[in-house]
Motif scaffolding. Structure first.
Motif, mmCIF file in Angstrom:
data_model
loop_
_atom_site.group_PDB
_atom_site.id
_atom_site.type_symbol
_atom_site.label_atom_id
_atom_site.label_comp_id
_atom_site.label_asym_id
_atom_site.label_seq_id
_atom_site.Cartn_x
_atom_site.Cartn_y
_atom_site.Cartn_z
ATOM 1 N N ILE A 78 0.864 -1.173 0.000
ATOM 2 C CA ILE A 78 0.000 0.000 0.000
ATOM 3 C C ILE A 78 0.903 1.225 0.000
ATOM 4 N N LYS A 79 0.732 2.034 -1.007
ATOM 5 C CA LYS A 79 1.555 3.234 -1.100
ATOM 6 C C LYS A 79 0.710 4.371 -1.647
ATOM 7 N N ALA A 80 1.181 5.576 -1.404
ATOM 8 C CA ALA A 80 0.480 6.753 -1.904
ATOM 9 C C ALA A 80 0.699 6.853 -3.410
ATOM 10 N N LEU A 81 -0.189 7.531 -4.074
ATOM 11 C CA LEU A 81 -0.046 7.756 -5.499
ATOM 12 C C LEU A 81 1.318 8.380 -5.755
ATOM 13 N N ALA A 82 2.098 7.725 -6.572
ATOM 14 C CA ALA A 82 3.456 8.191 -6.844
ATOM 15 C C ALA A 82 3.418 9.600 -7.405
ATOM 16 N N GLY A 83 4.186 10.491 -6.805
ATOM 17 C CA GLY A 83 4.304 11.849 -7.309
ATOM 18 C C GLY A 83 3.086 12.716 -7.101
ATOM 19 N N ALA A 84 2.246 12.369 -6.126
ATOM 20 C CA ALA A 84 1.017 13.152 -5.922
ATOM 21 C C ALA A 84 1.343 14.618 -5.639
ATOM 22 N N GLY A 85 2.355 14.866 -4.839
ATOM 23 C CA GLY A 85 2.749 16.248 -4.545
ATOM 24 C C GLY A 85 3.259 16.960 -5.788
ATOM 25 N N GLU A 86 4.039 16.247 -6.582
ATOM 26 C CA GLU A 86 4.569 16.803 -7.823
ATOM 27 C C GLU A 86 3.439 17.136 -8.791
ATOM 28 N N ILE A 87 2.443 16.265 -8.859
ATOM 29 C CA ILE A 87 1.297 16.501 -9.754
ATOM 30 C C ILE A 87 0.549 17.762 -9.336
ATOM 31 N N LYS A 88 0.366 17.931 -8.033
ATOM 32 C CA LYS A 88 -0.319 19.139 -7.548
ATOM 33 C C LYS A 88 0.460 20.387 -7.958
ATOM 34 N N ASP A 89 1.788 20.342 -7.831
ATOM 35 C CA ASP A 89 2.609 21.493 -8.213
ATOM 36 C C ASP A 89 2.474 21.814 -9.698
ATOM 37 N N MET A 92 -0.909 23.441 -10.354
ATOM 38 C CA MET A 92 -0.934 24.845 -9.911
ATOM 39 C C MET A 92 -0.130 25.729 -10.872
ATOM 40 N N ASP A 93 1.012 25.249 -11.367
ATOM 41 C CA ASP A 93 1.788 26.011 -12.363
ATOM 42 C C ASP A 93 0.972 26.222 -13.634
ATOM 43 N N ASN A 94 0.244 25.181 -14.048
ATOM 44 C CA ASN A 94 -0.582 25.302 -15.249
ATOM 45 C C ASN A 94 -1.686 26.331 -15.075
ATOM 46 N N ILE A 95 -2.286 26.366 -13.895
ATOM 47 C CA ILE A 95 -3.338 27.359 -13.628
ATOM 48 C C ILE A 95 -2.755 28.765 -13.727
ATOM 49 N N ARG A 96 -1.563 28.955 -13.159
ATOM 50 C CA ARG A 96 -0.911 30.281 -13.232
ATOM 51 C C ARG A 96 -0.613 30.656 -14.684
ATOM 52 N N GLN A 97 -0.143 29.679 -15.472
ATOM 53 C CA GLN A 97 0.175 29.963 -16.872
ATOM 54 C C GLN A 97 -1.082 30.289 -17.673
ATOM 55 N N LEU A 98 -2.197 29.595 -17.347
ATOM 56 C CA LEU A 98 -3.456 29.874 -18.048
ATOM 57 C C LEU A 98 -3.926 31.302 -17.802
ATOM 58 N N ASN A 101 -1.528 33.432 -20.068
ATOM 59 C CA ASN A 101 -1.293 33.116 -21.471
ATOM 60 C C ASN A 101 -2.413 32.240 -22.033
ATOM 61 N N PRO A 102 -3.384 32.814 -22.748
ATOM 62 C CA PRO A 102 -4.482 32.036 -23.313
ATOM 63 C C PRO A 102 -4.021 31.003 -24.348
ATOM 64 N N ALA A 103 -2.838 31.173 -24.948
ATOM 65 C CA ALA A 103 -2.318 30.223 -25.928
ATOM 66 C C ALA A 103 -1.967 28.878 -25.269
ATOM 67 N N PHE A 104 -1.896 28.869 -23.974
ATOM 68 C CA PHE A 104 -1.539 27.665 -23.216
ATOM 69 C C PHE A 104 -2.734 26.706 -23.052
ATOM 70 N N ILE A 111 -3.048 18.192 -20.514
ATOM 71 C CA ILE A 111 -2.625 17.873 -19.139
ATOM 72 C C ILE A 111 -3.831 17.451 -18.313
ATOM 73 N N ASN A 112 -4.954 18.151 -18.502
ATOM 74 C CA ASN A 112 -6.183 17.821 -17.786
ATOM 75 C C ASN A 112 -6.606 16.377 -18.068
ATOM 76 N N GLU A 113 -6.528 15.937 -19.329
ATOM 77 C CA GLU A 113 -6.891 14.562 -19.688
ATOM 78 C C GLU A 113 -5.951 13.561 -19.000
ATOM 79 N N SER A 114 -4.667 13.899 -18.941
ATOM 80 C CA SER A 114 -3.703 13.009 -18.283
ATOM 81 C C SER A 114 -3.985 12.900 -16.793
ATOM 82 N N VAL A 115 -4.330 14.004 -16.188
ATOM 83 C CA VAL A 115 -4.643 13.999 -14.761
ATOM 84 C C VAL A 115 -5.888 13.163 -14.492
#
Length: 137
Positions: A78-89, A92-98, A101-104, A111-115
């Motif tokens: 039993i382990k936590a989702l690998a990289g859960a903290g990294e995914i959150k970061d 959050m970076d993607n939200i800031r870029q959006l 920059n609307p071109a993003f 990225i949303n589909e991958s998440v």
């Protein structure tokens, strides 16, 4: 009951001691037995079977040979989702870029589909762990 029949029952039950059997779909390991002129007792790790000697052979035949160890369910780490903290970061970076920059937007949608896939995988893992817990209980 003849002496030969009692000796036959005794030799069969002696051979059973220390071995594993399935009886009514339950795994039993025979620990010991006792036989008299009118009764047979077979003690297993789960139950004591007792019948009159007339039905002893029928009881012995109900003990189906099985592996010495009952089947086990492999342990699941039993382990936590690998990289859960990294995914959150990253999210959050993607939200800031959006915001800046609307071109993003197309990249953010990918990225949303991958998440979403990662979330579905995590849900499946939780369901599997829940099922494993229910099986072991």
């Amino acid at each position: 009951m003849t002496t030969a029949t009692i000796q036959s029952i005794e030799s069969k039950t002696k051979a059973m001691v220390g071995n594993s059997f399935l009886v009514n779909a339950t795994h039993h390991k025979v620990a010991s037995f006792r036989i008299s002129e009118d009764r047979l007792l077979i003690a297993t790790d789960k139950k004591i079977f007792e019948v009159d000697t007339v039905n002893a052979l029928k009881l012995i035949e109900s003990f189906l040979p099985a592996d010495n160890d009952p089947p086990t369910i492999p342990a699941v780490e039993i382990k936590a989702l690998a990289g859960a903290g990294e995914i959150k970061d990253i999210i959050m970076d993607n939200i800031r870029q959006l915001k800046g920059n609307p071109a993003f937007i197309p990249q953010a949608q990918a990225i949303n589909e991958s998440v979403k896939v990662l979330v579905d995988v995590a849900k499946t893992e939780v369901q599997m762990l829940d099922l494993m817990h229910k099986i072991r209980s």
